[in-house]
Write a protein that holds these residues in place. Structure first.
Motif, PDB file in Angstrom:
ATOM      1  N   PHE A  80       0.820  -1.220   0.000  1.00 25.07           N
ATOM      2  CA  PHE A  80       0.000   0.000   0.000  1.00 25.07           C
ATOM      3  C   PHE A  80       0.854   1.270   0.000  1.00 25.07           C
ATOM      4  CE2 PHE A  80      -3.190  -3.125   1.474  1.00 25.07           C
ATOM      5  CZ  PHE A  80      -4.086  -2.944   0.424  1.00 25.07           C
ATOM      6  N   LYS A  81       2.097   1.169   0.463  1.00 21.62           N
ATOM      7  CA  LYS A  81       3.009   2.310   0.363  1.00 21.62           C
ATOM      8  C   LYS A  81       3.311   2.596  -1.114  1.00 21.62           C
ATOM      9  CE  LYS A  81       7.220   4.201   2.425  1.00 21.62           C
ATOM     10  NZ  LYS A  81       7.839   4.771   1.231  1.00 21.62           N
ATOM     11  N   LYS A  82       3.532   1.510  -1.881  1.00 23.34           N
ATOM     12  CA  LYS A  82       3.785   1.674  -3.327  1.00 23.34           C
ATOM     13  C   LYS A  82       2.580   2.341  -3.994  1.00 23.34           C
ATOM     14  CE  LYS A  82       7.719  -0.772  -3.852  1.00 23.34           C
ATOM     15  NZ  LYS A  82       8.974  -0.185  -4.364  1.00 23.34           N
ATOM     16  N   ALA A  83       1.387   1.926  -3.601  1.00 16.84           N
ATOM     17  CA  ALA A  83       0.179   2.525  -4.178  1.00 16.84           C
ATOM     18  C   ALA A  83       0.071   3.997  -3.792  1.00 16.84           C
ATOM     19  CB  ALA A  83      -1.056   1.767  -3.705  1.00 16.84           C
ATOM     20  N   SER A  84       0.432   4.321  -2.535  1.00 15.06           N
ATOM     21  CA  SER A  84       0.346   5.717  -2.082  1.00 15.06           C
ATOM     22  C   SER A  84       1.334   6.611  -2.822  1.00 15.06           C
ATOM     23  CB  SER A  84       0.590   5.809  -0.570  1.00 15.06           C
ATOM     24  OG  SER A  84       1.948   5.567  -0.262  1.00 15.06           O
ATOM     25  N   GLU A  85       2.395   5.988  -3.357  1.00 14.19           N
ATOM     26  CA  GLU A  85       3.389   6.727  -4.145  1.00 14.19           C
ATOM     27  C   GLU A  85       3.041   6.713  -5.634  1.00 14.19           C
ATOM     28  OE1 GLU A  85       6.786   4.496  -2.925  1.00 14.19           O
ATOM     29  OE2 GLU A  85       7.000   5.558  -1.006  1.00 14.19           O
ATOM     30  N   ASN A  86       1.821   6.236  -5.945  1.00 17.04           N
ATOM     31  CA  ASN A  86       1.314   6.166  -7.323  1.00 17.04           C
ATOM     32  C   ASN A  86       2.176   5.305  -8.246  1.00 17.04           C
ATOM     33  OD1 ASN A  86      -1.095   7.699  -7.150  1.00 17.04           O
ATOM     34  ND2 ASN A  86       0.142   9.562  -7.013  1.00 17.04           N
ATOM     35  N   GLN A 107      -6.925  -8.936  11.343  1.00 13.63           N
ATOM     36  CA  GLN A 107      -6.695  -7.750  12.165  1.00 13.63           C
ATOM     37  C   GLN A 107      -5.470  -6.962  11.680  1.00 13.63           C
ATOM     38  OE1 GLN A 107      -8.716  -6.434  14.391  1.00 13.63           O
ATOM     39  NE2 GLN A 107      -7.291  -4.731  14.701  1.00 13.63           N
ATOM     40  N   VAL A 108      -4.423  -7.666  11.289  1.00  9.59           N
ATOM     41  CA  VAL A 108      -3.219  -7.012  10.734  1.00  9.59           C
ATOM     42  C   VAL A 108      -3.606  -6.219   9.481  1.00  9.59           C
ATOM     43  CG1 VAL A 108      -1.031  -7.426   9.539  1.00  9.59           C
ATOM     44  CG2 VAL A 108      -1.517  -8.588  11.703  1.00  9.59           C
ATOM     45  N   ALA A 109      -4.390  -6.855   8.611  1.00  8.07           N
ATOM     46  CA  ALA A 109      -4.805  -6.185   7.374  1.00  8.07           C
ATOM     47  C   ALA A 109      -5.604  -4.925   7.672  1.00  8.07           C
ATOM     48  CB  ALA A 109      -5.639  -7.144   6.518  1.00  8.07           C
ATOM     49  N   LEU A 110      -6.518  -5.001   8.636  1.00  7.70           N
ATOM     50  CA  LEU A 110      -7.350  -3.846   8.988  1.00  7.70           C
ATOM     51  C   LEU A 110      -6.485  -2.695   9.527  1.00  7.70           C
ATOM     52  CD1 LEU A 110     -10.338  -5.681  10.747  1.00  7.70           C
ATOM     53  CD2 LEU A 110     -10.265  -4.777   8.405  1.00  7.70           C
ATOM     54  N   GLU A 111      -5.475  -3.050  10.330  1.00  5.70           N
ATOM     55  CA  GLU A 111      -4.590  -2.019  10.894  1.00  5.70           C
ATOM     56  C   GLU A 111      -3.764  -1.338   9.808  1.00  5.70           C
ATOM     57  OE1 GLU A 111      -2.391  -4.085  13.913  1.00  5.70           O
ATOM     58  OE2 GLU A 111      -4.170  -4.382  15.180  1.00  5.70           O
ATOM     59  N   VAL A 112      -3.260  -2.132   8.858  1.00  4.73           N
ATOM     60  CA  VAL A 112      -2.460  -1.555   7.766  1.00  4.73           C
ATOM     61  C   VAL A 112      -3.343  -0.673   6.881  1.00  4.73           C
ATOM     62  CG1 VAL A 112      -1.104  -2.060   5.688  1.00  4.73           C
ATOM     63  CG2 VAL A 112      -0.751  -3.417   7.765  1.00  4.73           C
ATOM     64  N   LEU A 113      -4.533  -1.154   6.543  1.00  5.15           N
ATOM     65  CA  LEU A 113      -5.448  -0.343   5.728  1.00  5.15           C
ATOM     66  C   LEU A 113      -5.757   0.989   6.417  1.00  5.15           C
ATOM     67  CD1 LEU A 113      -7.968  -3.070   4.456  1.00  5.15           C
ATOM     68  CD2 LEU A 113      -6.341  -1.784   3.054  1.00  5.15           C
ATOM     69  N   GLU A 114      -6.012   0.935   7.715  1.00  6.59           N
ATOM     70  CA  GLU A 114      -6.338   2.151   8.458  1.00  6.59           C
ATOM     71  C   GLU A 114      -5.147   3.126   8.451  1.00  6.59           C
ATOM     72  OE1 GLU A 114      -8.252   3.547  12.746  1.00  6.59           O
ATOM     73  OE2 GLU A 114      -7.692   1.448  12.442  1.00  6.59           O
ATOM     74  N   PHE A 120     -11.785   1.857   3.849  1.00  7.42           N
ATOM     75  CA  PHE A 120     -13.018   1.626   3.075  1.00  7.42           C
ATOM     76  C   PHE A 120     -12.901   0.351   2.232  1.00  7.42           C
ATOM     77  CE2 PHE A 120     -10.185   4.398   0.696  1.00  7.42           C
ATOM     78  CZ  PHE A 120     -10.097   3.751  -0.538  1.00  7.42           C
ATOM     79  N   ILE A 121     -11.687  -0.204   2.103  1.00 10.31           N
ATOM     80  CA  ILE A 121     -11.497  -1.435   1.316  1.00 10.31           C
ATOM     81  C   ILE A 121     -11.932  -2.627   2.166  1.00 10.31           C
ATOM     82  CG2 ILE A 121      -9.799  -2.963   0.223  1.00 10.31           C
ATOM     83  CD1 ILE A 121      -8.106  -0.490  -0.420  1.00 10.31           C
TER      84      ILE A 121
END
Length: 247
Positions: A80-86, A107-114, A120-121
């Motif tokens: 998700f860091k790569k995605a945030s950097e477009n 729970q790990v996934a939810l924390e990273v998404l947040e 919202f994913i």
């Protein structure tokens, strides 16, 4: 085909209570041997079918020591860091995130998404039985109908994530084993180690190769080929072995 792909997605969406039918589903899985050479795989299904050009793999940098949650957190964070950097190769974002594992992995996934403001994913966890799904905030898992199109879709997704993780792990493990042996040979630097790995993939294949075959590899000269061959065949030097010594 519709039943296996989009039809299965429509049914899965209804079962999970999703607001939209997910076009892009990403599934994450880990692989390691006794806590070493840990890797994570990200496989992508688009409209219910494998989208292999979108698959990504992560060699886990943290000392996970076999801890699935540490590995999962790193892989998701990097994704998700790569995605945030477009970064184009990590776009678009998933419409549904599937974690291979139970409530802890979810729970790990939810924390990273947040942490990336992407909560919202939708995310779900897959228990060991592929028809059992964990959802956020739900204590009891959902049971997918056995032999149903959604269950087959989830099963194919998980099998593909397993396969991709294991094949990448085998590659990393073989390379590490090969590099550690080649490190002992004078004149074999990183470039030559990489060339030998690309040509042979395993240390056993190098040991089985005649000297001429080693010398045929790009960037391996005759002297290096001889060094590698002699290292792999210490008793082939023409000298007497101890048990053959003359009285």
């Amino acid at each position: 085909a519709w039943e296996r792909g989009e039809g299965a997605l429509v049914q899965l969406s209804a079962i999970l209570g999703l607001e939209t039918v997910p076009s892009r589903i990403e599934c994450f899985d880990n692989s390691h041997i006794q806590g070493r050479d840990t890797v994570s795989s990200m496989v992508v299904f688009t409209d219910g079918q494998p989208d292999k050009s979108a698959y990504r793999r992560f060699r886990i940098r943290a000392d996970a020591g076999g801890n699935d949650l540490i590995a999962m957190r790193e892989a998701l964070t990097r994704r998700f860091k790569k995605a945030s950097e477009n970064e184009a190769s990590f776009l678009p974002l998933p419409d549904l995130l599937v974690m291979d594992g139970g409530p802890a992995q979810l729970q790990v996934a939810l924390e990273v998404l947040e942490s990336f403001s992407l909560d919202f994913i939708p995310a779900i966890g897959l228990a060991e039985l592929s028809e059992t799904i964990y959802q956020p905030g739900e204590a009891a898992p959902i049971q997918l109908p056995r032999n149903s199109a959604p269950q087959h879709l989830i099963e194919r997704l998980r099998d593909e994530a397993h396969r991709f993780a294991i094949s990448y792990h085998r590659n990393v493990h073989n390379r590490n084993a090969l590099y550690s042996v080649l490190d002992s040979i004078l004149g074999v630097g990183d470039k030559r180690k990489r060339a030998l790995f690309d040509a042979f993939l395993t240390i056993d294949a190098i040991k089985a190769a005649p000297q001429e075959e080693l010398a045929a590899v790009a960037s391996i000269d005759a002297r290096t080929a001889e060094s590698v061959y002699r290292y792999c065949h210490p008793n082939d030097s023409g000298e007497s072995k101890p048990d053959e010594a003359q009285p």
